[in-house]
Design a protein around this motif. Structure first.
Motif, PDB file in Angstrom:
ATOM      1  N   ALA A 141      70.444  56.084  27.578  1.00  0.00           N
ATOM      2  CA  ALA A 141      69.017  56.183  27.262  1.00  0.00           C
ATOM      3  C   ALA A 141      68.222  54.972  27.742  1.00  0.00           C
ATOM      4  O   ALA A 141      67.053  55.101  28.131  1.00  0.00           O
ATOM      5  CB  ALA A 141      68.832  56.348  25.757  1.00  0.00           C
ATOM      6  N   ALA A 142      68.819  53.788  27.720  1.00  0.00           N
ATOM      7  CA  ALA A 142      68.075  52.550  27.969  1.00  0.00           C
ATOM      8  C   ALA A 142      67.388  52.513  29.334  1.00  0.00           C
ATOM      9  O   ALA A 142      66.219  52.125  29.450  1.00  0.00           O
ATOM     10  CB  ALA A 142      68.998  51.348  27.816  1.00  0.00           C
ATOM     11  N   GLY A 143      68.105  52.918  30.377  1.00  0.00           N
ATOM     12  CA  GLY A 143      67.523  52.851  31.715  1.00  0.00           C
ATOM     13  C   GLY A 143      66.298  53.734  31.861  1.00  0.00           C
ATOM     14  O   GLY A 143      65.307  53.335  32.490  1.00  0.00           O
ATOM     15  N   HIS A 144      66.343  54.904  31.265  1.00  0.00           N
ATOM     16  CA  HIS A 144      65.210  55.816  31.374  1.00  0.00           C
ATOM     17  C   HIS A 144      64.045  55.377  30.493  1.00  0.00           C
ATOM     18  O   HIS A 144      62.878  55.579  30.858  1.00  0.00           O
ATOM     19  CB  HIS A 144      65.659  57.234  31.045  1.00  0.00           C
ATOM     20  N   LEU A 145      64.340  54.779  29.369  1.00  0.00           N
ATOM     21  CA  LEU A 145      63.265  54.248  28.528  1.00  0.00           C
ATOM     22  C   LEU A 145      62.562  53.081  29.226  1.00  0.00           C
ATOM     23  O   LEU A 145      61.349  52.917  29.109  1.00  0.00           O
ATOM     24  CB  LEU A 145      63.825  53.808  27.172  1.00  0.00           C
ATOM     25  N   GLU A 146      63.331  52.305  29.969  1.00  0.00           N
ATOM     26  CA  GLU A 146      62.725  51.198  30.722  1.00  0.00           C
ATOM     27  C   GLU A 146      61.738  51.738  31.750  1.00  0.00           C
ATOM     28  O   GLU A 146      60.667  51.154  31.974  1.00  0.00           O
ATOM     29  CB  GLU A 146      63.813  50.377  31.404  1.00  0.00           C
ATOM     30  N   ARG A 147      62.064  52.870  32.371  1.00  0.00           N
ATOM     31  CA  ARG A 147      61.161  53.476  33.345  1.00  0.00           C
ATOM     32  C   ARG A 147      59.852  53.920  32.695  1.00  0.00           C
ATOM     33  O   ARG A 147      58.816  54.022  33.359  1.00  0.00           O
ATOM     34  CB  ARG A 147      61.820  54.696  33.989  1.00  0.00           C
ATOM     35  N   LEU A 148      59.904  54.192  31.392  1.00  0.00           N
ATOM     36  CA  LEU A 148      58.696  54.597  30.666  1.00  0.00           C
ATOM     37  C   LEU A 148      57.886  53.400  30.177  1.00  0.00           C
ATOM     38  O   LEU A 148      56.886  53.568  29.488  1.00  0.00           O
ATOM     39  CB  LEU A 148      59.073  55.491  29.476  1.00  0.00           C
ATOM     40  N   GLY A 149      58.322  52.202  30.528  1.00  0.00           N
ATOM     41  CA  GLY A 149      57.554  51.006  30.222  1.00  0.00           C
ATOM     42  C   GLY A 149      57.790  50.405  28.858  1.00  0.00           C
ATOM     43  O   GLY A 149      56.986  49.593  28.398  1.00  0.00           O
ATOM     44  N   VAL A 150      58.893  50.755  28.196  1.00  0.00           N
ATOM     45  CA  VAL A 150      59.135  50.179  26.870  1.00  0.00           C
ATOM     46  C   VAL A 150      59.604  48.736  27.001  1.00  0.00           C
ATOM     47  O   VAL A 150      60.229  48.359  27.986  1.00  0.00           O
ATOM     48  CB  VAL A 150      60.177  50.997  26.072  1.00  0.00           C
ATOM     49  N   ARG A 151      59.252  47.958  26.005  1.00  0.00           N
ATOM     50  CA  ARG A 151      59.738  46.589  25.923  1.00  0.00           C
ATOM     51  C   ARG A 151      61.116  46.613  25.265  1.00  0.00           C
ATOM     52  O   ARG A 151      61.356  47.403  24.362  1.00  0.00           O
ATOM     53  CB  ARG A 151      58.775  45.734  25.086  1.00  0.00           C
ATOM     54  N   GLU A 152      62.001  45.748  25.698  1.00  0.00           N
ATOM     55  CA  GLU A 152      63.352  45.668  25.144  1.00  0.00           C
ATOM     56  C   GLU A 152      63.997  47.053  25.086  1.00  0.00           C
ATOM     57  O   GLU A 152      64.236  47.610  24.008  1.00  0.00           O
ATOM     58  CB  GLU A 152      63.323  45.025  23.753  1.00  0.00           C
TER      59      GLU A 152
END
Length: 208
Positions: A141-152
């Motif tokens: 999940a982390a890599g795709h959440l990073e693409r959505l601009g989430v912090r940490e």
């Protein structure tokens, strides 16, 4: 050309995987207490002593079965999200397609996984393998959440997995109509993502 030794190793691998799948099926059906060498061997359609040949104890069999299941589910989930991400044109579309896949069970969620999670509250020996399984899903999940601009994104992934697991458990025990389930999950995940995109000061202001 396949050698006799290579053929033997392939048969051994197939037998071991059959035993692991049989253990997962038994856990899903009757809980971890149903996992014995004899029961797993019978479920796999193998001789009674087969499970004991590969796994010294039922505990080892349960742990290895969960690890095997998690590796398969993580690969399924990663491929699913990747295909969705490539097809989605907006962040909203991405989120909605992920939720739809989770609700329809395309991510490979199983009762067995949660049976082992519950057993880990009583059996400390299982806590390490449960933590490994959660970490595997969080990494997906982390890599795709990073693409959505989430912090940490690593922290946001923990929240994502907790939400997905929570909805999955409720879905197994007391399923909602599809439209209601979909709407609730989209709103919950959207709220989590928005919160993780905000800086601390903005979030504190929002929370009053």
């Amino acid at each position: 050309m396949v050698t006799s030794r290579g053929a033997h190793q392939e048969r051994s691998r197939e037998r071991r995987e059959a035993l692991l799948r049989a253990a997962i099926e038994l856990i899903a059906q009757s809980g971890t207490r149903a996992v014995t060498h004899r029961a797993v061997s019978a479920r796999a359609g193998l001789p009674p002593a087969a499970a004991g040949y590969y796994f010294q104890t039922a505990q080892e069999l349960i742990e290895q079965a969960l690890r095997f299941h998690v590796r398969e589910r993580s690969a399924t989930l990663a491929a699913l999200i990747e295909s969705i991400a490539q097809a989605a044109k907006t962040a909203r579309e991405l989120g909605e397609r992920v939720v739809e896949a989770l609700i329809r069970g395309q991510s490979g969620v199983s009762v067995a996984q949660y049976e082992v999670y519950l057993e880990a509250t009583r059996n400390p020996a299982l806590r390490e393998v449960v933590q490994e399984s959660m970490s595997a899903f969080e990494q997906v999940a982390a890599g795709h959440l990073e693409r959505l601009g989430v912090r940490e994104p690593a922290q946001a992934a923990k929240a994502f997995v907790a939400i997905a697991d929570g909805f999955a458990l409720h879905r197994m025990a007391s399923p909602l109509p599809y439209d209601e389930d979909f709407d609730l999950m989209v709103k919950t995940l959207a709220g989590m993502i928005l919160a993780h995109r905000m800086d601390r000061a903005a979030l504190d202001r929002l929370l009053g």
